[in-house]
Design an enzyme around this catalytic site. Structure first.
Site, PDB file in Angstrom:
ATOM      1  N   CYS A 292     -32.670 -25.071 -63.752  1.00 42.70           N
ATOM      2  CA  CYS A 292     -31.507 -24.240 -64.053  1.00 42.70           C
ATOM      3  C   CYS A 292     -30.820 -23.777 -62.777  1.00 42.70           C
ATOM      4  O   CYS A 292     -31.215 -22.779 -62.172  1.00 42.70           O
ATOM      5  CB  CYS A 292     -31.916 -23.037 -64.897  1.00 42.70           C
ATOM      6  SG  CYS A 292     -30.506 -22.000 -65.291  1.00 42.70           S
TER       7      CYS A 292
ATOM      8  N   CYS B 131     -29.382 -20.302 -62.847  1.00 52.65           N
ATOM      9  CA  CYS B 131     -30.357 -19.203 -62.751  1.00 52.65           C
ATOM     10  C   CYS B 131     -30.832 -19.041 -61.302  1.00 52.65           C
ATOM     11  O   CYS B 131     -31.015 -17.929 -60.834  1.00 52.65           O
ATOM     12  CB  CYS B 131     -31.605 -19.460 -63.588  1.00 52.65           C
ATOM     13  SG  CYS B 131     -31.331 -20.172 -65.177  1.00 52.65           S
ATOM     14  N   ASP B 132     -31.085 -20.160 -60.648  1.00 57.36           N
ATOM     15  CA  ASP B 132     -31.814 -20.108 -59.380  1.00 57.36           C
ATOM     16  C   ASP B 132     -30.995 -20.485 -58.141  1.00 57.36           C
ATOM     17  O   ASP B 132     -31.486 -20.362 -57.023  1.00 57.36           O
ATOM     18  CB  ASP B 132     -33.035 -21.044 -59.457  1.00 57.36           C
ATOM     19  CG  ASP B 132     -33.967 -20.634 -60.581  1.00 57.36           C
ATOM     20  OD1 ASP B 132     -34.045 -19.429 -60.863  1.00 57.36           O
ATOM     21  OD2 ASP B 132     -34.604 -21.518 -61.188  1.00 57.36           O
TER      22      ASP B 132
END
Ligand code: NDP
Length: 307
Positions: free
Chosen positions: A134, A137-138
């Protein structure tokens, strides 16, 4: 043991929409959100293609609003994951991650799909230490660093362009000599100077040390093996339907997607309905998931009312 009229499993667009419709139909739905409340959409940032938002909408806000709408209409939305299902006879029986058991007269499965990994031991070893599925997300952790994205679909291109705004350099590792992504996405990638596409390449190994990922060893189709130096390794190679709990009871296709009857949400077991990505290998978009959640609630209503 608690007895529920309509159990909805999954807190994505399909589950929340099913809860909205089922609440308005006075079916007293209970929804378990699972481990990712809001579903896959919460791993992205702005959603530009959900109708009704001319300027786009923040994905977390969209999902939070869907949830709030269901709650306002009376849905009982609970934290918790269903870990076991017995669909052999009605009422159906379920076990939650806390060990509690419950019975339901009908169920809507809206458990979505999960990101796929390559299956390399080194990939597993560095998961959370530079390996991620992701980027939204990261990606933040890799600002001004070099990263790679594996895959050639819309997700890979979207994640690569997102990362290109944060990172110094982004490689896209593509196993063929073409991208599967839409033309618009391909053009975005081509127009982004700090993205380099590595064509005809497969990852042999994710390289790293005690601190995390340091590189990847790639095998080109012509037999050449070479290393790239990266800090982040992002997977964007598609998804796997979250149907494992139900496969014993329900008909699924060769990829594990739950089979539904024609345009309905009816599965091979009466009283069990499926909505969203867990039954849709093709049109996996939030708006489609929401629409199929609506269908599932209408089907469940007919079933419960015996019409
Ligand atoms: P896709 O299935 O479309 O693409 C997966 C990609 O990963 C393909 O390029 C595939 O290669 C590659 N791949 C699969 N397995 C491996 C492997 N083992 N090693 C290396 N590469 C591999 O998945 P996406 O997640 O990209 O997209 C899913 C759906 O969601 C699509 O319909 C897409 O259009 C849609 N989507 C739409 C967006 C938007 O409109 N904003 C954003 C993101 C997704 P190959 O091509 O060789 O099979």
């Amino acid at each position: 043991m608690e007895r529920i009229r309509l159990l909805i499993i999954g807190g994505g667009p399909a589950g929340y929409t099913a809860a909205i419709y089922a609440s308005r139909a006075a079916l007293a739905p209970v929804l378990y959100e699972g481990m990712e409340p809001g579903g896959q959409l919460t791993t992205t940032t702005v959603v530009e293609n959900y109708p009704g938002f001319p300027e786009g909408v923040d994905a977390n806000k969209l999902m939070g609003d869907m949830r709030a709408q269901a709650v306002r209409l009376g849905a009982d939305i609970r934290r918790g994951t269903v870990v076991k299902a017995d669909l052999s006879s009605r009422p159906f029986r379920f076990t939650l991650d806390g060990g509690e058991e419950l019975e339901a007269e009908s169920v809507i499965i809206a458990t979505g799909a999960a990101a796929k990994y390559l299956g390399l031991p080194s990939e597993r070893k560095f998961r959370g230490m530079g390996v991620s599925a992701c980027a939204t997300c990261d990606g933040f952790f890799y600002r001004k660093k070099d990263v790679a994205v594996v895959g050639g679909g819309d997700t890979a291109c979207e994640e690569a362009t997102y990362l290109a705004g944060l990172c110094r350099k982004v490689y896209i590792i593509v196993r063929r000599d073409v991208l599967r992504a839409s033309k618009a996405m391909q053009q975005k990638v081509a127009a982004t100077p700090n993205i380099e596409v590595l064509w005809n390449c497969n990852t042999q190994e994710v390289l790293g040390d005690d601190f995390g990922v340091t590189g990847a060893r790639l095998l080109r189709k012509d037999g050449t093996v070479f290393d790239i130096s990266i800090d982040g390794f992002f997977l964007a190679i598609g998804h796997h339907p979250n149907s494992d709990l139900f496969k014993e009871w329900l008909e699924t296709d060769s990829l594990g997607y739950i089979v539904t009857d024609g345009k309905s949400s009816r599965t091979s077991v009466e009283g069990v309905f499926a909505a969203g990505d867990v039954q849709d290998p093709t049109y996996r978009q939030a708006v489609n998931a929401a629409a199929s959640g609506c269908r599932a609630a209408l089907d469940a209503e007919k079933f419960l009312l015996g019409i």
